[in-house]
Structure formats: C-alpha cells, structure tokens
Design a protein around this motif. Structure first.
Motif, mmCIF file in Angstrom:
data_model
loop_
_atom_site.group_PDB
_atom_site.id
_atom_site.type_symbol
_atom_site.label_atom_id
_atom_site.label_comp_id
_atom_site.label_asym_id
_atom_site.label_seq_id
_atom_site.Cartn_x
_atom_site.Cartn_y
_atom_site.Cartn_z
ATOM 1 N N UNK A 1 0.828 -1.218 0.000
ATOM 2 C CA UNK A 1 0.000 0.000 0.000
ATOM 3 C C UNK A 1 0.857 1.260 0.000
ATOM 4 N N UNK A 2 1.891 1.281 0.834
ATOM 5 C CA UNK A 2 2.765 2.457 0.894
ATOM 6 C C UNK A 2 3.477 2.675 -0.434
ATOM 7 N N UNK A 3 3.973 1.593 -1.032
ATOM 8 C CA UNK A 3 4.644 1.706 -2.332
ATOM 9 C C UNK A 3 3.650 2.161 -3.398
ATOM 10 N N UNK A 4 2.428 1.642 -3.340
ATOM 11 C CA UNK A 4 1.404 2.035 -4.314
ATOM 12 C C UNK A 4 1.040 3.513 -4.150
ATOM 13 N N UNK A 5 0.979 3.989 -2.914
ATOM 14 C CA UNK A 5 0.708 5.424 -2.689
ATOM 15 C C UNK A 5 1.820 6.276 -3.296
ATOM 16 N N UNK A 6 3.048 5.855 -3.109
ATOM 17 C CA UNK A 6 4.191 6.589 -3.661
ATOM 18 C C UNK A 6 4.134 6.568 -5.193
ATOM 19 N N UNK A 7 3.763 5.410 -5.753
ATOM 20 C CA UNK A 7 3.614 5.307 -7.203
ATOM 21 C C UNK A 7 2.453 6.146 -7.716
ATOM 22 N N UNK A 8 1.337 6.120 -7.008
ATOM 23 C CA UNK A 8 0.162 6.905 -7.413
ATOM 24 C C UNK A 8 0.494 8.394 -7.415
ATOM 25 N N UNK A 9 1.288 8.831 -6.460
ATOM 26 C CA UNK A 9 1.691 10.244 -6.406
ATOM 27 C C UNK A 9 2.506 10.640 -7.636
ATOM 28 N N UNK A 10 3.111 9.647 -8.285
ATOM 29 C CA UNK A 10 3.884 9.896 -9.512
ATOM 30 C C UNK A 10 3.062 9.588 -10.761
ATOM 31 N N UNK A 11 1.769 9.273 -10.584
ATOM 32 C CA UNK A 11 0.882 9.062 -11.723
ATOM 33 C C UNK A 11 0.573 7.616 -12.069
ATOM 34 N N UNK A 12 1.037 6.654 -11.285
ATOM 35 C CA UNK A 12 0.797 5.235 -11.595
ATOM 36 C C UNK A 12 -0.687 4.902 -11.470
ATOM 37 N N UNK A 13 -1.218 4.197 -12.489
ATOM 38 C CA UNK A 13 -2.626 3.814 -12.498
ATOM 39 C C UNK A 13 -2.834 2.308 -12.479
ATOM 40 N N UNK A 14 -1.764 1.532 -12.526
ATOM 41 C CA UNK A 14 -1.867 0.080 -12.414
ATOM 42 C C UNK A 14 -0.598 -0.443 -11.759
ATOM 43 N N UNK A 15 -0.667 -1.676 -11.273
ATOM 44 C CA UNK A 15 0.485 -2.339 -10.660
ATOM 45 C C UNK A 15 0.694 -3.667 -11.377
ATOM 46 N N UNK A 16 1.930 -3.934 -11.710
ATOM 47 C CA UNK A 16 2.287 -5.166 -12.402
ATOM 48 C C UNK A 16 3.428 -5.829 -11.632
ATOM 49 N N UNK A 17 3.426 -7.149 -11.618
ATOM 50 C CA UNK A 17 4.492 -7.891 -10.936
ATOM 51 C C UNK A 17 4.568 -9.295 -11.481
ATOM 52 N N UNK A 18 5.617 -9.981 -11.117
ATOM 53 C CA UNK A 18 5.798 -11.388 -11.460
ATOM 54 C C UNK A 18 5.999 -12.167 -10.175
ATOM 55 N N UNK A 19 5.559 -13.411 -10.173
ATOM 56 C CA UNK A 19 5.762 -14.301 -9.034
ATOM 57 C C UNK A 19 6.460 -15.545 -9.556
ATOM 58 N N UNK A 20 7.558 -15.903 -8.919
ATOM 59 C CA UNK A 20 8.280 -17.100 -9.331
ATOM 60 C C UNK A 20 7.378 -18.317 -9.164
ATOM 61 N N UNK A 21 7.450 -19.248 -10.077
ATOM 62 C CA UNK A 21 6.507 -20.368 -10.121
ATOM 63 C C UNK A 21 6.499 -21.234 -8.868
ATOM 64 N N UNK A 22 7.559 -21.203 -8.074
ATOM 65 C CA UNK A 22 7.585 -21.993 -6.842
ATOM 66 C C UNK A 22 7.003 -21.236 -5.650
ATOM 67 N N UNK A 23 6.656 -19.967 -5.842
ATOM 68 C CA UNK A 23 6.221 -19.133 -4.722
ATOM 69 C C UNK A 23 4.691 -19.067 -4.655
#
Length: 156
Positions: free
Chosen positions: A99-121
C-alpha cells in the motif's frame, strides 16, 4: 510491537540486499542476486524502496519501478521484489508495504500495478490473488542477458 513503514535511507541498503538474497533462498530459484548496497543506492533514480521496521530491525522491503503501458496509455508501478522476514509474516506487513509503495507510485501518476511471481512461490501468488491481482498466464517472460545484448548490438 510498533511497525514503521518508510522510504529506504542509504544506510538501510545492506539490509535490503540481504532481504533480496533471502527472497531468492526462500523461493529456491537457484539464482544468487547480484544486487549490492552500492548498486541499490546508485540506482535510486530508477528504483524506489519502501521498508518496514520495528525496534528490532528491518522486517520487510518493497522495491518498485515506474513503468508505462502503451496498451493502457498509462504509467504503472512494477513491483520488482516484495519480501517479509520469516519472523514477521502473516502480520499484514506485506500489505502495508505494498500500500505504501502504491501510494508513492500513485503520487507519480501510476494507475496500475504489475508484478511477477516465481513459479515456486505459491504463497505469494495466493497473497496477490486475494488482493485482486489478475493472473495473466498468456503473457510470456523473455529476458536477453548481458552477453546476448552485446551480441545483439554487435549484429552477431
């Protein structure tokens, strides 16, 4: 115990590097991250790091980058790594870091979040799915490593 969520300071870099190395160990990727404290600090223009700590030390870290989607015509936040120390898991700290990282990103204009998860995780996959992240198995990840980048540039 009180948990503080804040941006990384330069003197936090060694602990963040240790956490990234722990993430690699925990997910059994067989990869040893090359990240160093100097590399992390030297790339602060690209990477944003949010940490969680209590009086006993660092509990977790979320490393993110801004990205851009031509399909969305929008800035986004790419989560490079999100790691919670084993002693602090299942306390909601990962959610608070995200949430904190998303708030920081939103303040810079981010409108979506993308990530990858390793297949064993599987635990991480369940965590993100509970938050509403949609899995996109139709996407394929391709990586051209340094030596091959050189070959591409040299036209070999």
């Amino acid at each position: 115990m009180s948990v503080t969520i804040r941006p990384m300071a330069d003197d936090d870099a060694p602990a963040v590097v240790a956490m990234v190395q722990g993430l690699a160990r925990d997910t059994a990727t067989g990869v040893i991250p090359k990240l160093t404290p100097e590399g992390l600090i030297g790339n602060r223009d690209l990477i944003d790091v949010t940490i969680a700590e209590d009086p006993d030390g660092m509990l977790g870290a979320c490393l993110t980058l801004l990205t851009y989607s031509t399909w969305r015509d929008a800035k986004g936040l790419y989560v490079v790594d999100l790691f919670i120390d084993g002693r602090a898991r299942n306390r909601g700290i990962g959610l608070e870091l995200l949430r904190a990282a998303a708030r920081r990103g939103r303040a810079k204009g981010a409108r979506f979040i993308k990530l990858e998860v390793y297949h064993t995780n599987d635990g991480a996959a369940r965590f993100y799915e509970r938050l509403g992240f949609a899995r996109h198995d139709e996407d394929r990840l391709f990586i051209l490593e340094d030596e091959k980048v050189t070959e591409l540039l040299d036209g070999e």
